[in-house]
Design an enzyme around this catalytic site. Structure first.
Site, PDB file in Angstrom:
ATOM      1  N   ASP A 160      42.879  38.933  35.465  1.00  0.00           N
ATOM      2  CA  ASP A 160      41.876  39.149  36.290  1.00  0.00           C
ATOM      3  C   ASP A 160      41.449  40.270  36.229  1.00  0.00           C
ATOM      4  OD1 ASP A 160      40.244  37.673  38.350  1.00  0.00           O
ATOM      5  OD2 ASP A 160      41.181  39.199  39.662  1.00  0.00           O
ATOM      6  N   GLU A 216      39.339  38.644  31.548  1.00  0.00           N
ATOM      7  CA  GLU A 216      37.921  38.608  32.462  1.00  0.00           C
ATOM      8  C   GLU A 216      37.387  39.882  32.788  1.00  0.00           C
ATOM      9  OE1 GLU A 216      36.221  37.936  36.679  1.00  0.00           O
ATOM     10  OE2 GLU A 216      38.055  38.974  36.204  1.00  0.00           O
TER      11      GLU A 216
END
Length: 538
Positions: free
Chosen positions: A202, A244
């Site tokens: 992330d 991401e």
């Protein structure tokens, strides 16, 4: 790299919010055992890899992306033993599992932060980015404009400012500190040793800060990300890292590098162009974005998607297109969130599931692999009145029984409320009903997934845009040494005719009826409104 380690290049991913998928113990919160009980269903979709939203210990101010303890599973979800059982069961079915790993920041409730905040002489103080002034890094954008006025927050205990790219309750880690770099590697090993198949990492563009820059995509960040990949290659060569990074494809290329950083990356800009193409009946913006997407190393792969657990971002479009997409898909102000839309797939398209099927057909025709967000396979709705992004994370609708069949008990309160009114009421839209209905959206999507998987050329990078001048139709040709498939998608509410030239094709529609596969086309085809037709060259 042998074939075994390339499984990710052909996989269909299925994204799950563990807390809202299935509750196995009746406490109103979905859990790991609940996912275990639904694995046969997940396998039946044709999916190959499950991606779980964060399962680590967290105060849950940001859906688990605010991690309190990287070495513990949140007790609501189960135990380490539950995870090991789930991993084994997934592998027994020939599927894989990746976890969300929040690399950039922790919760302010994390022991590291609390110790570092309380004592500047603690080694944990240097785990985070501190300053006596909030004037540093002024060229850095604020991501959550709705809630945050600055990337700095004041700590009374430390009498300093700390840096945060997301919510102020999520202080950024200091990757200039070698101890932090090694700690994250230890965390990776801890979970990979249990048998998971990789991580969706992330918020990776923001690891390093430098004055005079926007603190994104910095060379120093890539140095550490390569260290993460070296760990994977040396110790877990069958596992993957998925980036991401909400960036333009040209800015994403360093994250794939020479095949020595991430194995995969999300292709964010393609997604809003799919919606625009269908919204205005014009293929040009999607084609332009595809042509502007640079080639990637052979051992890397793009991930494409229509929806996920976040808002539908319209950050990487022009202001004019952003207004257009808001006008079409989010006409009410409450539907807006940050630079995006807090809606699920089916409500975005007004509940027209044939149109949703067209969107999936476009998605599946594109280079790369695709992600299906839980619930979208049955056309679940949303609840825009829930806070933040919770409206697209409501409980999975399994049946028309109590609480949509989400829980085995009768808890006084669910983790999030089920959708129990309107056209997306769980009594009208649920898995049990659609499994039994031959022509349901669930069964049509399954057929489309299985058809795509039967032709590996779809996961390759090569493509040819056909008849680009005919803007009402998105026509893309995919080829390899053994076959050529032409995918035609009518983007409009009017019938469209497409010339095929002198080539003859067989029908490759995702039909429940196999007899349709024998239909042949030559010269030209006519597409009904908002329909698609996939053809294989004879």
């Amino acid at each position: 790299m042998n074939d075994l380690t390339k499984w990710y290049k052909e996989a269909i991913f299925y994204e799950i919010d563990p807390r809202t998928y299935f509750d196995s113990n009746g406490d109103g919160i979905g859990d790991l055992q609940g996912i275990l009980q639904k694995l046969d269903y997940i396998k039946s979709l044709g999916t190959d890899c499950i991606w779980l939203l964060p399962i680590f210990s967290s105060p849950m101010k940001d859906g688990g992306y605010d991690i309190e303890d990287y070495y513990a599973i949140h007790p609501d979800l189960g135990t380490i033993e539950d995870l090991k059982e789930l991993i084994n069961a997934i592998h027994q079915r020939g599927m894989r599992l990746i976890l969300d790993l929040v690399v950039n920041h922790t919760s302010d409730q994390c022991e590291w932060f609390q110790k570092g905040e309380a004592d500047k002489d603690s080694p944990y103080h240097d785990y985070y980015v501190w300053s006596d002034s909030d004037e540093k890094y002024k060229d850095t954008r604020i991501i959550f404009l709705d809630t945050e006025k600055s990337n700095w927050a004041w700590s009374e205990k430390a009498q300093q400012y700390y840096w945060h790219r997301f919510f102020s309750s999520q202080p950024d880690l200091n990757y200039d500190n070698p101890a932090v770099r090694e700690e994250m590697k230890m965390i990776m090993r801890f979970w990979l040793d249990m048998g998971i198949d990789g991580f969706r990492a992330d918020a990776v563009p923001y690891l390093i800060e430098r004055e005079g820059t926007n603190c994104e995509n910095l060379p120093e960040t890539h140095v550490y990300l390569k260290e993460m990949r070296q760990l994977i290659d040396a110790e877990y060569p069958d596992c993957i890292l998925l980036a991401e990074a909400n960036q333009w494809p040209r800015d994403l290329m360093p994250y794939l590098a020479k095949g020595d950083e991430f194995h995969m990356a999300f292709n964010f800009p393609v997604m809003p162009r799919i919606y625009k193409s269908v919204g205005v009946g014009d293929n040009s913006s999607l084609i332009e974005t595809l042509k502007d997407t640079p080639g990637i190393p052979d051992d890397c792969q793009w991930c494409t998607f229509l929806r996920n657990h976040d808002e539908l971002t319209v950050e990487m479009v022009t202001e004019e297109d952003r207004k257009l997409l808001w006008d079409i898909y989010a006409p009410e102000k409450r539907m807006h969130l940050n630079l995006g839309i807090r809606r699920r797939l089916a409500p975005l398209i007004g509940g027209d599931m044939h149109k949703v099927e067209l969107l999936y057909a476009i998605l599946f025709s594109l280079p790369g692999v695709s992600i299906i967000y839980y619930g979208d396979e049955i056309g679940m709705g949303d609840n825009i009145w829930l806070e933040d992004r919770d409206g697209v994370r409501t409980p999975m609708q399994w049946s028309n029984g109590a609480h949509a069949g989400f829980t085995i008990g009768n808890p006084k309160k669910l983790y999030r409320p089920v959708i129990d009114e309107g056209e997306y009421d769980f009594k009208k839209i649920n898995v049990a009903q659609q499994i039994e209905e031959k022509g349901s959206f669930l069964n049509r999507l399954k057929a489309l997934v299985h058809m795509r998987k039967a032709h590996p050329l779809f996961t390759s990078q090569g493509f040819t845009i056909v008849n680009a001048w005919q803007r009402e139709v998105f026509a893309i040709q995919r080829s390899n040494d053994s076959e050529t498939i032409l995918c035609l998608h009518n983007l409009t509410d009017e019938q469209q005719t497409v010339a095929l030239g002198k080539t003859t094709y067989n029908h490759l529609h995702a039909s429940i009826d196999p007899m349709e596969q024998e239909i042949q086309y030559s010269s030209e085809v006519t597409l009904p409104p908002f329909s698609y037709l996939w053809l294989i060259r004879i």
